[in-house]
Scaffold this motif. Structure first.
Motif, PDB file in Angstrom:
ATOM      1  N   ILE A 194      -4.776 -10.374  -6.167  1.00  0.00           N
ATOM      2  CA  ILE A 194      -5.910  -9.916  -5.336  1.00  0.00           C
ATOM      3  C   ILE A 194      -6.494  -8.660  -5.983  1.00  0.00           C
ATOM      4  N   PRO A 195      -7.765  -8.367  -5.705  1.00  0.00           N
ATOM      5  CA  PRO A 195      -8.300  -7.085  -6.158  1.00  0.00           C
ATOM      6  C   PRO A 195      -7.534  -5.947  -5.481  1.00  0.00           C
ATOM      7  N   ASN A 196      -7.280  -4.870  -6.200  1.00  0.00           N
ATOM      8  CA  ASN A 196      -6.559  -3.719  -5.650  1.00  0.00           C
ATOM      9  C   ASN A 196      -7.414  -3.040  -4.566  1.00  0.00           C
ATOM     10  N   PHE A 216      -1.479   0.793   3.440  1.00  0.00           N
ATOM     11  CA  PHE A 216      -0.631  -0.402   3.274  1.00  0.00           C
ATOM     12  C   PHE A 216      -1.035  -1.578   4.164  1.00  0.00           C
ATOM     13  N   SER A 217      -2.181  -1.463   4.840  1.00  0.00           N
ATOM     14  CA  SER A 217      -2.438  -2.502   5.851  1.00  0.00           C
ATOM     15  C   SER A 217      -3.737  -3.276   5.613  1.00  0.00           C
ATOM     16  N   ASP A 218      -4.257  -3.226   4.392  1.00  0.00           N
ATOM     17  CA  ASP A 218      -5.489  -3.984   4.136  1.00  0.00           C
ATOM     18  C   ASP A 218      -5.217  -5.487   4.332  1.00  0.00           C
ATOM     19  N   ASP A 219      -6.148  -6.161   5.029  1.00  0.00           N
ATOM     20  CA  ASP A 219      -5.966  -7.588   5.338  1.00  0.00           C
ATOM     21  C   ASP A 219      -5.751  -8.449   4.090  1.00  0.00           C
ATOM     22  N   LYS A 246      -2.963 -12.212   1.634  1.00  0.00           N
ATOM     23  CA  LYS A 246      -3.241 -13.344   0.721  1.00  0.00           C
ATOM     24  C   LYS A 246      -2.448 -13.242  -0.576  1.00  0.00           C
ATOM     25  N   LEU A 247      -1.836 -12.097  -0.801  1.00  0.00           N
ATOM     26  CA  LEU A 247      -1.146 -11.887  -2.071  1.00  0.00           C
ATOM     27  C   LEU A 247       0.149 -12.694  -2.169  1.00  0.00           C
ATOM     28  N   GLY A 248       0.830 -12.820  -1.062  1.00  0.00           N
ATOM     29  CA  GLY A 248       2.093 -13.551  -1.088  1.00  0.00           C
ATOM     30  C   GLY A 248       2.366 -14.164   0.273  1.00  0.00           C
TER      31      GLY A 248
END
Ligand SMILES: [Fe+2]
Length: 688
Positions: A412-414, A364-367, A371-373
């Motif tokens: 964003i890309p998953n 759950f912590s990808d940087d 940018k998604l929200g």
């Protein structure tokens, strides 16, 4: 199964010299005279079975490398009927601690024990209790506890537990204490650097001159550092009294190694480092200070831990289950195996797992998620449906995960598209755990799982327009903090097994969350299928500060949706904890309560889709939980005390906030379990 004397000697011979076998009772001939000052951490016992138990003390010496103590085990507190006597070696190598396995004991029996050195200096007298035989159908009682921060609090909860147990009928007395971790907090505050935090006074615990520092938290980086913390914690008089009264069956959570650490990676306050030698040091100190039957890599000797040599190197490769494929990492996490199961009479199999040594990287912590929200505009909330995509990784949607994540206008890309599904247990431990569940013959199969398994959800889709800077464009939010409350894939695998193998009497006991929860084990919640397969509990912290205390200290000008968490009722000195209502009934209920303080009107607005799995939540409760099991029901009693800031002056540990019982009748396989609730005393506030 009865272990013969010869079998026992074979087992115990492999454990070194520290064993004792019972013989004919005779009066003590030792020169024991109590001198507690020579035993500054008291005495303890651990992991009893029907015929044996491990006894523990620490007796430091100023000179020499090794000394011998004598341990005596008696059927009476006056030691007129001593049934075993043996040598107990202490050495500098194990920080002057000793563990003695005593065998040949009677099942379900109370014993007393004490240690004496060559000069007659004696430890305090400890009490321990063996387990019942597998076919013993009498009811059993135990307590589960967690999170005893003595740097920031006091253990009035143990005082209360002792006081009540001493006055209970023998058949109602606790047989053992299941400690679910955070026995220590490795992050140590020094009173002169930080005299207070939240409501707390910072008490002196230990000094870590060669440790690490983040902010005002000092943490150990070697075995002497961890040992210093254990010694500091065990100076607490109520903890010493509890260990001297009951055997403990203990499992570590995160803080016995590292705050945000996992596998052998050390992490405190965000910055991580390769910590193979630190994990081994943490395991060594845990093994030295908490007597248990956990297997260490160096073999079964109870004398010394004999740590494997490891080097701190970065892990660069992960296997298909997220396990760091690096020899030092594997050596470190396998240096002590904590997971184990524990049969206790006809009615209990306690299956204990390790939630930190084998878990996969945090999904759950990808940087890129930043940018998604504009998460700040949404109170930091993150939508549950996207979290479920991240948790499942490449296994999502039957192996067809989305290429992109979308939230409002954001795309964003998953980042987890090719990653294995999140695992907390790791593949090997999970296979073992599932096997234990399948094989269990006890009435109740209780999962001793340090991490909470009940979803913590919020329904911002029901907030009135204008409360958030931007309207919430999604469904439910899951606010669980990286535990089984958001490990949907692994949880489903376990719960589906319980359902498909027609296992009944499945229950979970947890800690870690610093809050009391009672409810149901279900893989999914609405809009998914609500399908409870067991009951699930989280016990409040013994002393560590919880979320509500932290929120009470949040400045109002930085607390935009404060009514969903706290509200100031006219005439009340302390705010009401609407957060309990937000999680159990939803935002509409909390907003109504904040306006009218009318509980009935607020509950009438309950969102039935939000939390059908919850019967009780107190996000600010401290204390402990008692479990009583028989062939027909499981009864779980939450004993809640006020915030433990100072040590109680009274022998009962001070007042109670409330006592509430959650009872579940044993259900048939395929039937949903049902909890009924009874508040026995006090005020549970907005918890129901
Ligand atoms: Fe904790």
């Amino acid at each position: 199964m009865t272990l013969s004397r010869r079998d026992f000697i074979q087992v115990a011979a492999a454990m070194g010299a520290s064993l004792a076998w019972t013989g004919k009772a005779r009066a003590s001939s030792s020169s024991w005279r109590e001198a507690r000052g020579f035993y500054p951490q008291g005495v303890a016992s651990g992991d009893p079975d029907a015929h044996s138990v491990i006894l523990w003390t620490r007796r430091p010496f100023d000179d020499g490398e090794r000394q011998l103590l004598t341990v005596e085990v008696a059927e009476d507190e006056g030691f007129r009927r001593v049934v075993a006597q043996a040598r107990a070696p202490v050495s500098a190598e194990s920080d002057w601690t000793t563990r003695v396995l005593v065998g040949g004991l009677k099942p379900r029996h109370v014993y007393w024990y004490r240690f004496t050195d060559a000069d007659g200096n004696g430890s305090r007298i400890g009490r321990t209790i063996t387990a019942p035989l597998d076919d013993d159908a009498r009811p059993i009682n135990f307590a589960f506890v967690s999170c005893q921060d003595v740097n920031e609090g006091t253990l009035n909860a143990f005082r209360r537990m002792i006081y009540e147990d001493e006055r209970a009928r023998p058949e109602d007395q606790l047989g053992f204490i299941h400690h679910l971790g955070d026995f220590i907090y490795e992050i140590v505050e020094y009173p002169e650097e930080q005299p207070t935090r939240y409501d707390r006074t910072i008490y002196e615990v230990a000094r870590l001159p060669d440790g690490g520092v983040v902010g005002k938290f000092h943490f150990p980086l070697n075995v002497d550092g961890y040992r210093a913390v254990y010694k500091g914690y065990l100076a607490d008089p109520d903890l010493q009294d509890a260990r001297a009264r009951w055997p403990f069956v203990a499992m570590w959570d995160n803080h016995e190694f590292s705050w945000q650490g996992w596998q052998s990676i050390q992490q405190a306050g965000g910055k991580s480092r390769p910590g193979q030698s630190i994990k081994v040091a943490a395991n060594q100190a845990w093994w030295e200070y908490l007597p248990s039957r956990c297997k260490k890599v160096s073999g079964p000797s109870l004398d010394t831990f004999d740590p494997p040599a490891v080097t701190n190197v970065a892990i660069e490769k992960w296997d298909e289950n997220g396990l760091g494929d690096e020899p030092n990492n594997l050596a470190a996490i396998h240096s002590l195996i904590g997971y184990r199961s524990y049969r206790y009479g006809k009615h209990l199999d306690l299956i204990i797992t390790d939630q930190h040594s084998y878990r996969s990287p945090d999904p759950f912590s990808d940087d890129s998620l930043n940018k998604l929200g504009d998460w700040a505009a949404y109170n930091g909330w993150f939508p549950e449906d996207l979290q479920q995509v991240l948790d499942a990784g490449r296994a999502f949607n039957g192996g067809n995960p989305p290429a992109e994540l979308a939230f409002g206008e954001g795309r964003i890309p998953n980042p987890q598209k090719d990653a294995p599904p999140q695992t907390i247990l790791g593949a090997t431990q999970k296979a073992w755990f599932k096997d234990q569940l399948r094989k269990s013959k006890a009435t109740w199969k209780i999962w001793g799982n340090s991490e909470g398994a009940l979803d913590e959800r919020i329904d911002p889709q029901n907030l009135p327009a204008g409360m958030l800077p931007k309207p919430w464009p999604a469904g439910f939010v899951n606010a669980s903090a990286g535990d089984y409350g958001s490990a949907w894939t692994e949880r489903s695998e376990i719960y589906d097994l319980v359902r498909d193998a027609k296992i009944t009497g499945f229950a979970i006991v947890s800690g870690d969350r610093h809050s009391f929860w009672a409810g149901y084990a279900t893989s999914h919640l609405p809009p998914g299928k609500f399908e409870p397969v067991g009951v699930s509990f989280v016990g409040g912290s013994l002393s560590s500060a919880g979320a509500m205390e932290a929120l009470e200290h949040r400045p109002r000008d930085k607390f935009p949706l404060r009514q969903l968490y706290l509200v100031d009722r006219p005439g009340s000195a302390k705010p009401d904890w609407t957060y309990n209502m937000t999680v159990k009934h939803g935002v509409r209920s909390s907003l109504e309560y904040a306006k009218s303080f009318d509980l009935e009107r607020a509950r009438a607005l309950s969102n039935r889709e939000l939390a059908p799995h919850l019967e009780f939540i107190d996000a600010g409760g401290h204390g402990y939980a008692k479990v009583r099991l028989d062939g027909e029901q499981m009864r779980t009693e939450f004993v809640c005390i006020p915030r433990p800031i100072t040590r109680s002056a009274s022998p009962d540990g001070g007042p109670l906030r409330y006592r509430v019982v959650h009872s579940a009748k044993l259900w048939d396989a395929g039937e949903p379990p049902k909890l009924t609730q009874q508040v026995l005393e006090g005020d549970v506030g907005l918890s129901i």
